[in-house]
Each structure stands twice: as structure tokens, then as C-alpha cells.
Design a protein around this motif. Structure first.
Motif, short mmCIF file in Angstrom:
data_model
loop_
_atom_site.label_atom_id
_atom_site.label_comp_id
_atom_site.label_asym_id
_atom_site.label_seq_id
_atom_site.Cartn_x
_atom_site.Cartn_y
_atom_site.Cartn_z
N HIS A 68 0.84 -1.20 0.00
CA HIS A 68 0.00 0.00 0.00
C HIS A 68 0.87 1.25 0.00
O HIS A 68 1.52 1.56 1.00
CB HIS A 68 -0.91 0.04 1.23
N ALA A 69 0.89 1.97 -1.12
CA ALA A 69 1.57 3.27 -1.16
C ALA A 69 0.73 4.25 -0.37
O ALA A 69 -0.48 4.10 -0.21
CB ALA A 69 1.72 3.74 -2.61
N ILE A 70 1.39 5.28 0.13
CA ILE A 70 0.66 6.28 0.90
C ILE A 70 -0.30 7.01 -0.03
O ILE A 70 0.07 7.46 -1.10
CB ILE A 70 1.64 7.25 1.61
N PRO A 84 5.10 4.15 2.21
CA PRO A 84 5.80 3.95 0.94
C PRO A 84 5.31 4.90 -0.14
O PRO A 84 4.12 5.19 -0.24
CB PRO A 84 5.47 2.51 0.57
N LYS A 85 6.24 5.37 -0.94
CA LYS A 85 5.93 6.27 -2.05
C LYS A 85 6.17 5.54 -3.36
O LYS A 85 7.10 4.76 -3.49
CB LYS A 85 6.81 7.52 -1.97
N MET A 86 5.33 5.84 -4.34
CA MET A 86 5.50 5.24 -5.66
C MET A 86 6.75 5.79 -6.32
O MET A 86 7.16 6.91 -6.08
CB MET A 86 4.27 5.49 -6.52
N ASN A 87 7.37 4.96 -7.15
CA ASN A 87 8.61 5.26 -7.88
C ASN A 87 9.82 5.42 -6.96
O ASN A 87 10.83 5.98 -7.37
CB ASN A 87 8.45 6.49 -8.78
N SER A 158 -4.57 2.44 -4.30
CA SER A 158 -5.94 1.93 -4.49
C SER A 158 -5.99 0.43 -4.71
O SER A 158 -6.70 -0.05 -5.59
CB SER A 158 -6.62 2.67 -5.64
N MET A 159 -5.27 -0.31 -3.88
CA MET A 159 -5.26 -1.77 -4.00
C MET A 159 -6.67 -2.32 -3.91
O MET A 159 -7.46 -1.89 -3.08
CB MET A 159 -4.37 -2.37 -2.91
N HIS A 160 -6.97 -3.27 -4.74
CA HIS A 160 -8.27 -3.96 -4.82
C HIS A 160 -9.40 -3.06 -5.33
O HIS A 160 -10.56 -3.38 -5.14
CB HIS A 160 -8.67 -4.58 -3.47
#
Length: 194
Positions: A68-70, A84-87, A158-160
Motif C-alpha cells: 500500500h503506497a501512501i 511507501p511512495k510510488m517510484n 488503491s489496491m483492490h
């Protein structure tokens, strides 16, 4: 490149519904695979059960899923300093209630593999104590086999949901980390024993 052990990738069905099936991570497939490989490679005079036990102790499960990214709308759902941040690369997932299999030693292995491969330091995802979370196959396999495990993932928003998304740089970082796992794990593991 030579290996003293066997490297393999295991892909399981039914993770999203709990892994309790004849072909899920909760089945005997992983333990039986290690047992059969150990017996197949054992010298005829070797004690198959002892070799299987030794192989299990030396084995390591890299349980890889998403993380899960923030999310800007739900940043309060993350422990402060563990969003966690993407990239920004791979994420080590931890949970005090053992919903993830990561611990200090297995998390160190991931950090050291990333360092040796000159990848960004892994990010941390820690579930808040007052928030429920799902689980992964890591603790399921570790509990049933005794094999060391760590849970990692790549950050995702936005998992799931119907709008899941992840950063394009994370795909490359993830690929490079998995390559590093197969190239450097044996040396990192031997250094732990030293």
C-alpha cells in the motif's frame, strides 16, 4: 555463476481467498517440494529426513506481492515515517500481529541485497496497530514449513479497486531486485552465519 542450492519460483493459486486449497500456499506443496528436492539430490547413504530438515533451515521465502503506497486521501492510515511512495522502490512489509512474515533478520537480507545491487534502499510499510490488514503467503508458508520468510512488495495506490496504479520506475526496480535475489542471496546468507 554456481549455486550450492536450488533456486526456484513458486506461484500459488487462491491467495486472495486465504490460500487454503489443495494448490494454495496453505497446502503441503512447498514443504513437499523441499522434501522431494532434498531427497533427490541426497547421496544414497544420507539420512533423507535430516537432509530435508537442513534444507528447510537454509531455505528462504521471498513473499512478493504489492504494498500500500501512501494515499493522499488516507495518509493517516499509515504509521508515521512508514508510508511507501510510488517510484521509490521495493517495500518491506511488517506487522506485529504476524500478518506479514518479515522480521529483523529477513528484513536485513532484503536491505543487504538492495545495497549489493546498488538499488534504492527498501521502504518500510508498518500497519498501524488499530488498523486491520490482510495477510500474504509469507506467514502461511513459514508457519507450515519453518522456512524463513520476508514479505516485500512494490508500492501501489488503491489496491483492490478498479483504479489500481503503480509507478513505472518501480517495475524496473522490482525486476532488478528479484535478479539480485538470485545472484546475491547465497553470499548474503553465508555472511549471516559468519
Amino acid at each position: 555463476m554456481s549455486f550450492k542450492g536450488v533456486c526456484l519460483i513458486a506461484l500459488f493459486d487462491h491467495e486472495e481467498v486465504g490460500s487454503s486449497s489443495a494448490v494454495g500456499a496453505g497446502s503441503p506443496i512447498m514443504g513437499e517440494s523441499v522434501r522431494r528436492i532434498a531427497r533427490a539430490l541426497a547421496p544414497p547413504s544420507a539420512d533423507g529426513d535430516e537432509l530435508w530438515a537442513a534444507a528447510s533451515r537454509r531455505s528462504f521465502v521471498l513473499s512478493a506481492d504489492m504494498a500500500h503506497a501512501i494515499h493522499p486521501n488516507y495518509s493517516a492510515k499509515h504509521e508515521q515515517g512508514h508510508g511507501p511512495k510510488m517510484n521509490k522502490g521495493l517495500v518491506i512489509k511488517s506487522n506485529a500481529n504476524q500478518r506479514y512474515a518479515s522480521n529483523g533478520v529477513t528484513s536485513f537480507v532484503v536491505r543487504e541485497l538492495a545495497r549489493r545491487a546498488r538499488l534504492p534502499p527498501p521502504q518500510e510499510f508498518v500497519v498501524r496497530n488499530d488498523c486491520p490488514c490482510g495477510s500474504t503467503i509469507g506467514p502461511i508458508i513459514s508457519a507450515s514449513t519453518g522456512i524463513r520468510a520476508v514479505d516485500v512488495g512494490l508500492p501501489q495506490l488503491s489496491m483492490h479497486s478498479v483504479r489500481e496504479m503503480m509507478g513505472s520506475a518501480d517495475l524496473e526496480i522490482g525486476r532488478d531486485f528479484f535478479k539480485a535475489f538470485f545472484e546475491h542471496f547465497e553470499a548474503v546468507d553465508e555472511a549471516l552465519d559468519g
